[in-house]
Design an enzyme around this catalytic site. Structure first.
Site, PDB file in Angstrom:
ATOM      1  N   HIS A  95      -4.238  -9.909  10.109  1.00 32.43           N
ATOM      2  CA  HIS A  95      -5.251  -9.324  11.091  1.00 32.43           C
ATOM      3  C   HIS A  95      -6.351  -9.772  11.199  1.00 32.43           C
ATOM      4  O   HIS A  95      -7.618  -9.265  11.594  1.00 32.43           O
ATOM      5  CB  HIS A  95      -5.627  -7.826  10.390  1.00 32.43           C
ATOM      6  CG  HIS A  95      -4.380  -6.716  10.284  1.00 32.43           C
ATOM      7  ND1 HIS A  95      -3.461  -6.591  10.842  1.00 32.43           N
ATOM      8  CD2 HIS A  95      -4.035  -6.249   9.186  1.00 32.43           C
ATOM      9  CE1 HIS A  95      -2.170  -5.821  10.485  1.00 32.43           C
ATOM     10  NE2 HIS A  95      -2.948  -5.677   9.389  1.00 32.43           N
ATOM     11  N   LYS A 131       0.796  -1.377   0.130  1.00 27.70           N
ATOM     12  CA  LYS A 131       0.030   0.041   0.044  1.00 27.70           C
ATOM     13  C   LYS A 131       0.767   1.152   0.079  1.00 27.70           C
ATOM     14  O   LYS A 131       0.596   2.222  -0.725  1.00 27.70           O
ATOM     15  CB  LYS A 131      -1.044  -0.053   1.258  1.00 27.70           C
ATOM     16  CG  LYS A 131      -2.055  -1.191   1.433  1.00 27.70           C
ATOM     17  CD  LYS A 131      -2.893  -0.887   2.584  1.00 27.70           C
ATOM     18  CE  LYS A 131      -2.269  -1.169   3.754  1.00 27.70           C
ATOM     19  NZ  LYS A 131      -1.840  -2.448   3.844  1.00 27.70           N
ATOM     20  N   ASN A 143      -2.538   6.655   5.918  1.00 32.59           N
ATOM     21  CA  ASN A 143      -1.712   5.783   6.889  1.00 32.59           C
ATOM     22  C   ASN A 143       0.013   6.496   6.694  1.00 32.59           C
ATOM     23  O   ASN A 143       0.541   6.148   7.782  1.00 32.59           O
ATOM     24  CB  ASN A 143      -1.664   4.375   6.541  1.00 32.59           C
ATOM     25  CG  ASN A 143      -2.411   3.476   7.324  1.00 32.59           C
ATOM     26  OD1 ASN A 143      -3.148   4.002   8.059  1.00 32.59           O
ATOM     27  ND2 ASN A 143      -2.474   2.211   6.979  1.00 32.59           N
TER      28      ASN A 143
END
Length: 468
Positions: A193, A123, A146
């Site tokens: 995750h 990303k 982010n």
């Protein structure tokens, strides 16, 4: 529908990099803000003091109880949906937003559109490549989300942008129900995750939210069918197109690679017959397969925004990757030493291992529930040797015994930070001229290091000592 903040009771869940700016912005909009936080350490107390000086209420050490009168929760992205605070909010009919949702709601009517990127790996690199391409086209832009500039700062600040390159995690997307990007990409999907999301299906669904309401292009990975499935399931605006990227020769409505050239068969006239040259593979730094895929995804989003082909080439040439992402440290005695400490899961490490022919692999750390059989089986033919470090190294050692029993393995029991120097010395002993010693741990770093950056720095320092 606009949300009126004046006088509203808003609870901000979590201090830190997103909670503090969210609390300040909401306070500035006239909301009555209460911040709740699980911890009460020195950093939290300092942040609380800063907010309390503005007249914001802060409650440390209790992030589970819903404050009386709460009409909206704005949460830090990492807070799990299963927290009692959110259960109580659901029972009381209180909406929960993340900082991304708040930023989206606070955009001005004429604000810059968002080109959004998510995926298990790649990303940050893709968003930085995209921002570099957009800048090469003369557009006012920033890499946000982010990384880089805070999204809240980008949408509420004085700086004007033509377009934003936005990195979004699955956590952020979970809490951003009304986000509607100009165009978006899901780079790849692999288990990660899952303790937070509860299942692979829930994780994928949250990633897929990035496509909802896209106007121009939903960019997917041809090699990862799950990303195309998310495009099929998305509710997009009429006329929005599915655009694939591939390391092979592209079909119509795809970007791909032909004879060392990145080409576009999506945003050209008569795409069934024509292709536009964008850049050479050598313009991508580093030109590892997974990084070429990142470049194609960035190019697809830029082309969806109307960027000319020359800007794709110029932007990729100008791009410099962050540290610890398949970074060449040095050559010592004919052996290349490469730092990919950012490869903290098996999917990232698989891509890293695929970039080299003969590897002495340094791996290990905290496995986070991962298994390593598929990774080792796929890379076995490339492995000259392996040096294992960290708390969960036995899991990798057992996978090597099952799938690559002929590969020599050095198992280092020591877990102090000095273990990295010994690991590099052992790797040097196993390596031959032409090999690559690759730090691609497939694990998190916190058993031995503060973060993956410190782990990568320790590797680079150890390599420099070899060279000396």
């Amino acid at each position: 529908m606009p949300f009126e903040f004046q006088g509203k009771h808003v609870t901000v869940a979590g201090l830190g990099v997103s909670g503090v700016p969210a609390a300040k912005v909401l306070h500035g909009l006239g909301a009555r803000v209460t911040v709740v936080n699980d911890g009460a350490d020195e950093r939290a107390r300092a942040q609380a003091a800063e907010l309390e000086a503005l007249g914001i209420t802060v409650r440390l050490g209790d992030g589970d109880t819903l404050p009386d009168g709460t009409e909206l929760i704005v949460t830090a992205p990492g807070w799990k949906p299963t927290k009692p605070l959110f259960t109580a909010a659901g029972q009381a009919g209180v909406p929960v937003w993340g900082d991304v949702e708040l930023a989206w709601r606070l955009r001005r009517p004429d604000s810059a559109p968002w080109l959004a990127v998510t995926g298990t790996n790649g990303k940050t690199t893709t968003v930085q490549m995209l921002a570099s391409i957009l800048k090469a086209a003369g557009l006012r832009t920033a890499a946000v989300g982010n990384i880089g500039v805070s999204l809240l700062d980008a949408v509420t600040g004085d700086e004007e942008y033509d377009v934003l390159a936005v990195e979004l995690s699955s956590y952020q997307l979970h809490w951003a129900p009304s986000l509607r990007a100009h165009s978006a990409a899901v780079l790849n999907l692999a288990p990660d995750h899952l303790d937070w999301h509860g299942s692979m299906e829930a994780y994928a669904a949250d990633k897929g939210r990035i496509y909802e309401g896209n106007r121009v292009a939903c960019v997917y990975n041809v090699a990862d069918k799950a990303t195309e499935d998310l495009v099929r399931e998305a509710d997009v605006e009429e006329g929005c197109r599915a655009i694939g990227f591939t390391l092979g020769s592209p079909a119509p409505s795809q970007l791909g690679v032909v004879d060392g050239i990145l080409v576009d068969r999506a945003f050209v006239e008569n795409r069934h017959k024509n292709a536009q040259e964008l850049a050479e593979v050598s313009d991508v730094n580093p030109p590892a397969p997974h990084n070429i895929a990142n470049a194609l995804a960035a190019a697809a989003l830029a082309r969806a925004f109307g960027v000319p082909a020359a800007a794709v080439r110029d932007g990729l040439r100008a791009f410099t990757p962050d540290a610890h992402r398949i970074a060449h440290v040095a050559d010592v005695d004919g052996v290349a030493y490469v730092d990919d400490s950012k490869a903290t899961n098996t999917h990232a490490t698989e891509a890293s291992l695929a970039a080299y022919e003969s590897i002495v692999w340094i791996a290990g750390g905290l496995a986070k529930g991962a298994t390593f059989d598929d990774l080792v089986a796929g890379a076995a033919k490339r492995l000259r040797g392996a040096v294992l470090i960290g708390a969960d190294r036995a899991l990798i050692r057992e996978a090597l015994a099952r799938h690559a029993p002929e590969v020599p393995v050095v198992d280092l029991e020591r877990t102090d930070t000095g273990a990295m120097l010994q690991a590099v010395q052992e790797a040097r002993r196993l390596a031959r001229p032409g090999d690559t010693v690759l730090l691609a741990p497939a694990c998190a770093s916190m058993d031995m290091f503060t973060n993956y950056n410190q782990r990568g720095d320790a590797f680079a320092q150890a390599v420099r000592e070899l060279g000396a």
